[in-house]
Design a protein around this motif. Structure first.
Motif: not given
Length: 291
Positions: A244-249
Motif C-alpha cells: 500500500v503506497p504511503v507517500g514519497y515513493g
C-alpha cells in the motif's frame, strides 16, 4: 270589499276637529277683543294649517289604499306561481332520490340472497379444540456423573437398598457406610473430570491485519515480506498480503494472519517481526476481529 266601498264614498273623518276650530274662531270673533291681535292671527293661521294637513293626509291615505287594491292580486298571483314552480322542482329531486334508494336496496337484497345461498352450500369447518397453555417452567437439570462400569452402578443401588433396610430409627450412624459413599462420590467426580478434559474445547481465534512499515523507499519489500512470513508459531497462519503506497515513493506491507488467542498474542507477534531491523521500521495493527 270594505276598502273599495270607502274608496268611492266621500267621508270627512275628522270633521269634529274642524267644527271645534270653527267654534273657537267665532267665539274669539264675537267675544271681547284680546290685548294682542297678533296672537289671534297666529292662532287662526295654525288652525288653518292643521286643516290643510288633515286634508292632505286623507287624500294620501285614500290614494295608497287604491294602489294596494289595484296591485295586490297580481303580486299575490306571481308569488304563488313562483312557489308552485319551486315545489315542483323539489318534488322531482325527491323522486330521483327515492329511485336511487330503491335501486340500492334491491342490490343489497340480491347480495344477501347470494351470500345466504353460498353459506348453505358450504358447510362450516369444525372449530379446532383450544389447547390449554401451561405456564413455562424451566426444568432443573441434574448432572449425573458417569460411572466406571454397569456393575458399579448395580452395587451402589444394592447398597442403597441395604441402607434403607438397615435404617436406625433411633439416630445411630454407620461411619463405614459414610466412608464408602464418599469414596464412590470421589470416584465419580474423578471420572467426570477426566471425561470433560478429553473433550475438545472451543478454540478462540482472531483475524489480525498488520501494517509493516519499511525504513525508506529503497527497502526491498519482497525480502521484507519473506522475512515476515518466515515466522512460524503454533497457532499462527499467514494470509494474503499487498503493498500500500504511503507517500514519497514509500510503500508499506499490509499482511493478514489468523492466530489462536490462547497460543499467540499480538505483543509476541510484533516483537518477532521487529527483530528484522534491517527491513522493518515499525509494526501497527490495522484491524483486529474475533472469529
Amino acid at each position: 270589499m270594505a276598502v273599495d266601498y270607502f274608496l268611492h264614498e266621500k267621508i270627512w273623518f275628522e270633521k269634529y276637529k274642524y267644527d271645534d276650530a270653527e267654534r273657537r274662531y267665532y267665539e274669539q270673533m264675537n267675544g271681547p277683543v284680546s290685548s294682542s291681535s297678533h296672537q289671534q292671527e297666529n292662532g287662526a293661521s295654525t288652525i288653518l294649517r292643521d286643516i290643510a294637513r288633515a286634508r292632505e293626509n286623507i287624500q294620501k291615505s285614500l290614494a295608497g289604499s287604491a294602489s294596494t287594491t289595484a296591485s295586490g292580486p297580481a303580486g299575490d298571483q306571481n308569488e304563488l306561481l313562483s312557489r308552485i314552480s319551486h315545489l315542483e322542482v323539489e318534488n322531482q329531486n325527491l323522486h330521483s332520490v327515492v329511485a336511487d334508494l330503491q335501486m340500492a336496496i334491491f342490490k343489497l337484497e340480491s347480495r344477501l340472497n347470494a351470500l345466504e345461498k353460498s353459506s348453505t352450500s358450504h358447510q362450516p369447518s369444525p372449530v379446532p379444540p383450544t389447547q390449554k397453555v401451561e405456564p413455562f417452567s424451566v426444568p432443573s437439570k441434574k448432572v449425573e456423573l458417569p460411572s466406571a462400569s454397569p456393575a458399579k452402578k448395580v452395587e451402589p443401588a444394592a447398597a442403597e437398598e441395604d441402607d434403607d433396610d438397615d435404617i436406625d430409627l433411633f439416630g445411630s450412624d454407620d461411619e463405614e457406610e459414610d466412608q464408602e459413599a464418599a469414596k464412590v462420590r470421589e470416584e465419580r467426580l474423578r471420572q467426570y473430570a477426566e471425561k470433560k478434559a478429553k473433550k475438545p474445547g472451543l478454540i478462540a481465534k482472531s483475524s489480525i491485519l498488520l501494517d509493516v512499515k519499511p525504513w525508506d523507499d529503497e527497502t526491498d519489500m519482497a525480502k521484507m515480506e519473506e522475512c515476515v512470513r518466515s515466522i512460524h508459531m503454533d497457532g499462527l497462519v499467514w494470509g494474503a498480503s499487498k503493498l500500500v503506497p504511503v507517500g514519497y515513493g514509500i510503500k508499506k506491507l499490509q499482511i493478514q494472519c489468523v492466530v489462536e488467542d490462547d497460543k499467540v498474542g499480538t505483543d509476541i507477534l510484533e516483537e518477532e517481526i521487529t527483530k528484522f531491523e534491517d527491513y522493518v521500521q515499525s509494526v501497527d495493527i490495522a484491524a483486529f476481529n474475533k472469529i
